[in-house]
Design an enzyme around this catalytic site. Structure first.
Site, PDB file in Angstrom:
ATOM      1  N   HIS A  23      43.298  47.993  42.825  1.00 15.98           N
ATOM      2  CA  HIS A  23      44.367  47.500  41.957  1.00 15.98           C
ATOM      3  C   HIS A  23      45.088  46.356  42.651  1.00 15.98           C
ATOM      4  CE1 HIS A  23      47.568  47.586  38.967  1.00 15.98           C
ATOM      5  NE2 HIS A  23      48.408  47.476  39.986  1.00 15.98           N
ATOM      6  N   SER A  24      45.279  45.247  41.932  1.00 17.28           N
ATOM      7  CA  SER A  24      46.000  44.081  42.414  1.00 17.28           C
ATOM      8  C   SER A  24      45.308  43.553  43.673  1.00 17.28           C
ATOM      9  CB  SER A  24      47.475  44.442  42.637  1.00 17.28           C
ATOM     10  OG  SER A  24      48.273  43.296  42.710  1.00 17.28           O
ATOM     11  N   LEU A  25      45.997  43.486  44.799  1.00 19.30           N
ATOM     12  CA  LEU A  25      45.354  43.037  46.028  1.00 19.30           C
ATOM     13  C   LEU A  25      44.148  43.914  46.355  1.00 19.30           C
ATOM     14  CD1 LEU A  25      45.134  41.372  48.631  1.00 19.30           C
ATOM     15  CD2 LEU A  25      46.924  42.836  49.606  1.00 19.30           C
ATOM     16  N   ALA A  27      42.071  45.052  44.263  1.00 16.91           N
ATOM     17  CA  ALA A  27      40.942  44.565  43.461  1.00 16.91           C
ATOM     18  C   ALA A  27      40.215  43.458  44.201  1.00 16.91           C
ATOM     19  CB  ALA A  27      41.437  44.061  42.105  1.00 16.91           C
ATOM     20  N   SER A  51      41.485  45.996  38.949  1.00 19.70           N
ATOM     21  CA  SER A  51      42.635  46.193  38.078  1.00 19.70           C
ATOM     22  C   SER A  51      43.751  45.217  38.419  1.00 19.70           C
ATOM     23  CB  SER A  51      43.122  47.642  38.268  1.00 19.70           C
ATOM     24  OG  SER A  51      44.353  47.866  37.620  1.00 19.70           O
TER      25      SER A  51
END
Length: 179
Positions: A23-25, A27, A51
């Site tokens: 998720h975010s970083l 990802a 994500s």
């Protein structure tokens, strides 16, 4: 980023079957881990799930949050992402404990430079919130990073959509993973 991935892979033995979710970083990190696994000829995940992060090849807006003084960094993270609970923002000692990790994350994020390479050969699932700053178009462009199946899933919510409705994420994950 590349140093992080190299160190992570030196310490991790992936035994199939496995799936990577970031998720975010996370990802971006998961994407780079899978790229490096492929380069090294190591086992690949059954699928990669990313994500709340725009496709990695897209230009990034210049930002230097990682270089801000502590108080400014905390305010900027909280304003942009709503990521710091108010009780933490109100506790200088607790905030001081967390800020080095936030600074390290933003250093990774803001100094990342995409290196062109072959598309992945694993199925790619892309998740995002419909009120996140990461637009549908920027999520859709992840399609360019796989030669396998690609699916985009949108959830009601912002950057941390899973906090708003965890059941929706669990249901989609169950369907994606066949459990």
């Amino acid at each position: 980023m590349h140093e992080l991935v190299d160190r992570f892979l030196a310490e991790t033995d992936f035994t199939p079957p496995f799936v990577l979710f970031g998720h975010s970083l996370g990802a971006l990190t998961a994407f780079e881990v899978v790229r490096e696994l492929a380069v090294q000829g190591r086992p690949l995940p059954e699928r990669l799930i990313v994500s709340a992060y725009a496709a990695p090849h897209l230009p990034r807006t210049a930002s230097n949050l990682h270089a801000l003084p502590d108080a400014s960094l905390a305010r900027a993270i909280d304003e942009r992402y709503g990521a710091i609970p108010q009780h933490v923002m109100a506790d200088p000692e607790l905030l001081a404990l967390l800020l080095p990790a936030f600074r390290a994350d933003f250093t990774l994020l803001e100094t990342y430079r995409y290196r062109p390479g072959s598309p992945l050969t694993v199925p790619l699932e892309v998740f995002g919130g419909d009120r996140d700053a990461v637009s549908l178009e920027k999520l859709e462009l992840w399609r360019e990073h796989t030669t396998s199946d690609f699916r985009l899933h949108r959830f009601a919510g912002g950057h941390f959509y899973f906090r708003e409705n965890p059941r929706a994420l669990i249901e989609v994950l169950g369907a994606v993973l066949g459990v």
